[in-house]
Design a protein around this motif. Structure first.
Motif, PDB file in Angstrom:
ATOM      1  N   ARG A  95      99.588  -0.932  41.344  1.00  0.00           N
ATOM      2  CA  ARG A  95      98.869  -1.598  40.261  1.00  0.00           C
ATOM      3  C   ARG A  95      99.731  -1.706  39.004  1.00  0.00           C
ATOM      4  O   ARG A  95      99.597  -2.660  38.246  1.00  0.00           O
ATOM      5  CB  ARG A  95      97.563  -0.864  39.989  1.00  0.00           C
ATOM      6  CG  ARG A  95      96.528  -1.154  41.065  1.00  0.00           C
ATOM      7  CD  ARG A  95      95.238  -0.416  40.828  1.00  0.00           C
ATOM      8  NE  ARG A  95      94.119  -0.855  41.620  1.00  0.00           N
ATOM      9  CZ  ARG A  95      94.021  -0.823  42.927  1.00  0.00           C
ATOM     10  NH1 ARG A  95      95.026  -0.393  43.639  1.00  0.00           N
ATOM     11  NH2 ARG A  95      92.929  -1.219  43.556  1.00  0.00           N
ATOM     12  N   ILE A  96     100.602  -0.747  38.799  1.00  0.00           N
ATOM     13  CA  ILE A  96     101.521  -0.822  37.653  1.00  0.00           C
ATOM     14  C   ILE A  96     102.448  -2.026  37.810  1.00  0.00           C
ATOM     15  O   ILE A  96     102.710  -2.741  36.837  1.00  0.00           O
ATOM     16  CB  ILE A  96     102.320   0.495  37.523  1.00  0.00           C
ATOM     17  CG1 ILE A  96     101.384   1.655  37.217  1.00  0.00           C
ATOM     18  CG2 ILE A  96     103.410   0.374  36.478  1.00  0.00           C
ATOM     19  CD1 ILE A  96     100.730   1.594  35.855  1.00  0.00           C
ATOM     20  N   TYR A 143      93.782  -7.490  32.009  1.00  0.00           N
ATOM     21  CA  TYR A 143      92.618  -6.635  31.755  1.00  0.00           C
ATOM     22  C   TYR A 143      92.015  -6.046  33.033  1.00  0.00           C
ATOM     23  O   TYR A 143      91.812  -4.834  33.119  1.00  0.00           O
ATOM     24  CB  TYR A 143      91.577  -7.417  30.951  1.00  0.00           C
ATOM     25  CG  TYR A 143      90.384  -6.602  30.547  1.00  0.00           C
ATOM     26  CD1 TYR A 143      90.498  -5.594  29.594  1.00  0.00           C
ATOM     27  CD2 TYR A 143      89.138  -6.821  31.111  1.00  0.00           C
ATOM     28  CE1 TYR A 143      89.407  -4.839  29.218  1.00  0.00           C
ATOM     29  CE2 TYR A 143      88.043  -6.072  30.749  1.00  0.00           C
ATOM     30  CZ  TYR A 143      88.188  -5.083  29.796  1.00  0.00           C
ATOM     31  OH  TYR A 143      87.111  -4.325  29.427  1.00  0.00           O
ATOM     32  N   PRO A 144      91.719  -6.852  34.070  1.00  0.00           N
ATOM     33  CA  PRO A 144      91.137  -6.234  35.270  1.00  0.00           C
ATOM     34  C   PRO A 144      92.082  -5.273  35.983  1.00  0.00           C
ATOM     35  O   PRO A 144      91.641  -4.268  36.534  1.00  0.00           O
ATOM     36  CB  PRO A 144      90.764  -7.409  36.159  1.00  0.00           C
ATOM     37  CG  PRO A 144      91.327  -8.604  35.549  1.00  0.00           C
ATOM     38  CD  PRO A 144      91.714  -8.306  34.156  1.00  0.00           C
ATOM     39  N   VAL A 145      93.383  -5.563  35.971  1.00  0.00           N
ATOM     40  CA  VAL A 145      94.332  -4.641  36.610  1.00  0.00           C
ATOM     41  C   VAL A 145      94.390  -3.337  35.818  1.00  0.00           C
ATOM     42  O   VAL A 145      94.417  -2.251  36.394  1.00  0.00           O
ATOM     43  CB  VAL A 145      95.718  -5.290  36.759  1.00  0.00           C
ATOM     44  CG1 VAL A 145      96.746  -4.290  37.249  1.00  0.00           C
ATOM     45  CG2 VAL A 145      95.656  -6.473  37.711  1.00  0.00           C
ATOM     46  N   ALA A 146      94.382  -3.425  34.498  1.00  0.00           N
ATOM     47  CA  ALA A 146      94.384  -2.206  33.679  1.00  0.00           C
ATOM     48  C   ALA A 146      93.106  -1.398  33.895  1.00  0.00           C
ATOM     49  O   ALA A 146      93.146  -0.158  33.924  1.00  0.00           O
ATOM     50  CB  ALA A 146      94.543  -2.563  32.205  1.00  0.00           C
ATOM     51  N   GLY A 176      90.390   3.293  36.364  1.00  0.00           N
ATOM     52  CA  GLY A 176      89.404   3.796  37.301  1.00  0.00           C
ATOM     53  C   GLY A 176      89.978   4.761  38.317  1.00  0.00           C
ATOM     54  O   GLY A 176      89.250   5.556  38.903  1.00  0.00           O
ATOM     55  N   GLN A 177      91.283   4.713  38.532  1.00  0.00           N
ATOM     56  CA  GLN A 177      91.922   5.620  39.476  1.00  0.00           C
ATOM     57  C   GLN A 177      92.259   6.969  38.857  1.00  0.00           C
ATOM     58  O   GLN A 177      92.590   7.900  39.574  1.00  0.00           O
ATOM     59  CB  GLN A 177      93.217   5.006  40.010  1.00  0.00           C
ATOM     60  CG  GLN A 177      92.994   3.871  40.956  1.00  0.00           C
ATOM     61  CD  GLN A 177      94.306   3.322  41.471  1.00  0.00           C
ATOM     62  OE1 GLN A 177      95.315   3.328  40.781  1.00  0.00           O
ATOM     63  NE2 GLN A 177      94.292   2.846  42.699  1.00  0.00           N
ATOM     64  N   LEU A 178      92.189   7.073  37.545  1.00  0.00           N
ATOM     65  CA  LEU A 178      92.545   8.331  36.892  1.00  0.00           C
ATOM     66  C   LEU A 178      91.511   9.406  37.191  1.00  0.00           C
ATOM     67  O   LEU A 178      90.324   9.111  37.310  1.00  0.00           O
ATOM     68  CB  LEU A 178      92.636   8.133  35.377  1.00  0.00           C
ATOM     69  CG  LEU A 178      93.748   7.244  34.862  1.00  0.00           C
ATOM     70  CD1 LEU A 178      93.614   7.059  33.358  1.00  0.00           C
ATOM     71  CD2 LEU A 178      95.099   7.824  35.196  1.00  0.00           C
ATOM     72  N   PRO A 179      91.937  10.646  37.284  1.00  0.00           N
ATOM     73  CA  PRO A 179      90.961  11.728  37.427  1.00  0.00           C
ATOM     74  C   PRO A 179      90.094  11.816  36.176  1.00  0.00           C
ATOM     75  O   PRO A 179      90.533  11.445  35.080  1.00  0.00           O
ATOM     76  CB  PRO A 179      91.816  12.985  37.579  1.00  0.00           C
ATOM     77  CG  PRO A 179      93.213  12.542  37.728  1.00  0.00           C
ATOM     78  CD  PRO A 179      93.298  11.107  37.334  1.00  0.00           C
ATOM     79  N   PRO A 180      88.851  12.297  36.297  1.00  0.00           N
ATOM     80  CA  PRO A 180      87.945  12.327  35.146  1.00  0.00           C
ATOM     81  C   PRO A 180      88.506  13.060  33.930  1.00  0.00           C
ATOM     82  O   PRO A 180      88.212  12.696  32.809  1.00  0.00           O
ATOM     83  CB  PRO A 180      86.694  13.018  35.675  1.00  0.00           C
ATOM     84  CG  PRO A 180      86.725  12.772  37.137  1.00  0.00           C
ATOM     85  CD  PRO A 180      88.177  12.724  37.518  1.00  0.00           C
ATOM     86  N   GLY A 181      89.323  14.069  34.123  1.00  0.00           N
ATOM     87  CA  GLY A 181      89.873  14.802  32.987  1.00  0.00           C
ATOM     88  C   GLY A 181      90.879  14.017  32.165  1.00  0.00           C
ATOM     89  O   GLY A 181      91.133  14.340  31.016  1.00  0.00           O
ATOM     90  N   LEU A 182      91.457  12.969  32.750  1.00  0.00           N
ATOM     91  CA  LEU A 182      92.466  12.180  32.038  1.00  0.00           C
ATOM     92  C   LEU A 182      91.912  10.897  31.437  1.00  0.00           C
ATOM     93  O   LEU A 182      92.626  10.193  30.746  1.00  0.00           O
ATOM     94  CB  LEU A 182      93.611  11.827  32.987  1.00  0.00           C
ATOM     95  CG  LEU A 182      94.436  13.002  33.499  1.00  0.00           C
ATOM     96  CD1 LEU A 182      95.491  12.501  34.471  1.00  0.00           C
ATOM     97  CD2 LEU A 182      95.083  13.746  32.353  1.00  0.00           C
ATOM     98  N   ARG A 183      90.678  10.577  31.709  1.00  0.00           N
ATOM     99  CA  ARG A 183      90.093   9.350  31.169  1.00  0.00           C
ATOM    100  C   ARG A 183      89.787   9.521  29.696  1.00  0.00           C
ATOM    101  O   ARG A 183      89.448  10.602  29.234  1.00  0.00           O
ATOM    102  CB  ARG A 183      88.818   8.994  31.922  1.00  0.00           C
ATOM    103  CG  ARG A 183      89.088   8.628  33.351  1.00  0.00           C
ATOM    104  CD  ARG A 183      87.838   8.232  34.057  1.00  0.00           C
ATOM    105  NE  ARG A 183      88.121   8.095  35.484  1.00  0.00           N
ATOM    106  CZ  ARG A 183      87.202   8.072  36.400  1.00  0.00           C
ATOM    107  NH1 ARG A 183      85.930   8.158  36.069  1.00  0.00           N
ATOM    108  NH2 ARG A 183      87.520   7.957  37.666  1.00  0.00           N
ATOM    109  N   ALA A 184      89.877   8.436  28.980  1.00  0.00           N
ATOM    110  CA  ALA A 184      89.591   8.463  27.547  1.00  0.00           C
ATOM    111  C   ALA A 184      88.081   8.446  27.318  1.00  0.00           C
ATOM    112  O   ALA A 184      87.309   8.033  28.175  1.00  0.00           O
ATOM    113  CB  ALA A 184      90.231   7.257  26.859  1.00  0.00           C
TER     114      ALA A 184
END
Length: 109
Positions: free
Chosen positions: A28-29, A71-74, A79-87
């Motif tokens: 995705r990156i 935007y959708p790719v970002a 969405g793939q980040l673990p919950p602890g790393l989400r803003a």
């Protein structure tokens, strides 16, 4: 004009499927970098080169699709980040919330 804006919007609608497919097949990156580079290149091309109208509509179609794919790719990366790393705000932990609250007394007494 309305025709040029329509080319941008139509490109953003049609190319979403291709960008989603691409972001599922490669990282995705890499898809995000491709969309960003294509958006930047399209803006530079449109700003600096006089192009005939037929080429202009093709460039606007591709540019609109690739630039709007950022935007959708970002969001899929987020969405793939673990919950602890989400803003965003985190709910308080129950232990910490209860430890700092006054003792519970039934019926307010």
């Amino acid at each position: 004009t309305a025709a040029t804006l329509s080319a941008v919007f139509f490109g953003s609608i049609v190319l979403q499927i291709a960008i989603g497919w691409l972001s599922d097949r490669v990282s995705r990156i890499a898809a995000l970098r491709l969309c960003g580079a294509a958006g930047l290149a399209g803006a530079a091309l449109l700003a600096n080169l006089p192009v005939p109208p037929a080429v202009l509509f093709v460039v606007l179609f591709i540019w609109g699709g690739m630039a709007s794919g950022i935007y959708p790719v970002a969001l899929s990366i987020a969405g793939q980040l673990p919950p602890g790393l989400r803003a965003g705000p985190r709910p308080p932990r129950p232990q910490a919330a209860c430890a700092s609250a006054p003792p519970c007394v039934p019926n307010g007494t």
